[in-house]
Design an enzyme around this catalytic site. Sequence first.
Site, PDB file in Angstrom:
ATOM      1  N   GLU A  23     159.017 -41.726  84.182  1.00  0.00           N
ATOM      2  CA  GLU A  23     160.548 -42.298  83.761  1.00  0.00           C
ATOM      3  C   GLU A  23     161.423 -42.239  84.356  1.00  0.00           C
ATOM      4  OE1 GLU A  23     160.494 -43.676  79.615  1.00  0.00           O
ATOM      5  OE2 GLU A  23     158.759 -44.708  79.523  1.00  0.00           O
ATOM      6  N   GLU A  27     152.161 -47.120  80.152  1.00  0.00           N
ATOM      7  CA  GLU A  27     153.143 -47.109  78.254  1.00  0.00           C
ATOM      8  C   GLU A  27     153.492 -48.338  78.554  1.00  0.00           C
ATOM      9  OE1 GLU A  27     156.341 -44.700  77.476  1.00  0.00           O
ATOM     10  OE2 GLU A  27     155.534 -42.963  78.547  1.00  0.00           O
TER      11      GLU A  27
END
Length: 478
Positions: free
Chosen positions: A180, A381
């Site tokens: 991320e 995720e």
Amino acid sequence: MTSLQDDTSDDTGAAPAALFPTGFRWGAATAAYQIEGAADEGGRGPSIWDTFARTPGKVLGGDTGDVAVDHYHRFRDDVALMEDLGLTSYRFSISWPRVQPAGSGAFNPEGLDFYRRLVDALLDAGIEPWPTLYHWDLPQPLEDKGGWPERETAHRFAEYAAHVHEALGDRVRHWTTVNEPWCAAFLGYASGEHAPGRRDPSASLHAAHHLMLGHGLAVQAMRAHAPGNRFGAAVNLYAVSPATDDPADVDAARRVDGLQNRLFLDPLLLGRYPWDVLADTSGHGFNPPSEDLAVIHQPIDQLGINYYSRHTVAGTPGEAAQAASSPFATHSPWVGSGHVRFVPSGRPVTGMGWDIDAGGLYEVLTRVHGEYPSVPLYITENGAGYDETPDEDGAVKDAGRIGYLDAHLRACHDAVSGGVPLRGYFTWSLLDNFEWAWGYSKRFGLVHVDYATQRRAPKDSARWYAGVIERGGLPGRG
Ligand code: IFM
């Protein structure tokens, strides 16, 4: 179309069974600072998250990752939990300050040894280790030298990655470089909600670029050592919709999609930055050298997608032009919120207040597959956070999480059925853990952790997920 196991459907309107191809990876994910604890043990150095969390007012309740869920000492029990769930793969992150305490110079054999033991325990349990090299815990000494806005940090990251890979690459096949980068760059250097807590738009853009450059340099270094391994990054992508057809709303969606999604996908997969984002950010001295793009655009073997929600955004009529010259006044997680409003969509939300929209995951998957060169995809995720307490019998009946996971897995199945090369799914998270600026107030785990005793107790969702894995997918619903 990919052939799926035994799909059955009927014409009653019920959700049909959604079984995934043989070999589909079933995993759960965690990250070092969120679970390990042992912050001052085993020769670990300080990270930006140690500094940030220990600064009063930065994290809810003054929580820190000093102890977290004590995974550093309990990893064998946690691997046993994974085995009980039937996980085929486990995604975890390696703490850079545990392995190289100053972020440059000497490596710490004791730190590396912890990950060797973890990898061995996973392999013994028949679980594939799936490490991420950077999940936000930059060694503090590197931040003291300027952090990710400095180009040198990308080179230090590649050196650290190569060292870890040399130690574990014979037993670990799948490697994720950065997790991320949007969060690390923009929450860390623009809004200051995450470590290191800076509020400097120009620095955040340079941080984004250097995170991507670090990814490319790391892939080059690791691949040179073990060309047979599989390398990629994990990006957090959102579905983004304008609130209405009003041009100001449509432009707001373009800008949010640009900074959230395309700023990372385009350099990684196309070797260029999106021109409109460069135009939007032209006032911030962001002129990435074109030769860096070739490094960022390394061939990758897999792309990790972290998906949680959809953003619905509105612009302020008549201010689109002004907003374009001030992109950081546009996105509520960033500095200010002048020109883009994140508006409620009316959808149900999780305990984080995030819209639940499984259709958005389908949209993201088909978009990445349709608009970019094909690469094997993994959901690295996906999950839902709530404030949860066990009932009087000690059970956590987390029907909300089960519903969320079920819907998102069905979206994955639809994408696979449509030809998207999705090869695996990791839910976030294995265990309740330190949820960054929210401290321990939000729980994402399949397994409940009593933070006072460190007792682990599988929630209903853990049993449900074990059934999904055993079956290879979801049953039909009547
Ligand atoms: O806990 C985080 C994780 O570290 C990164 N992705 C989002 C999760 C939930 O907020």
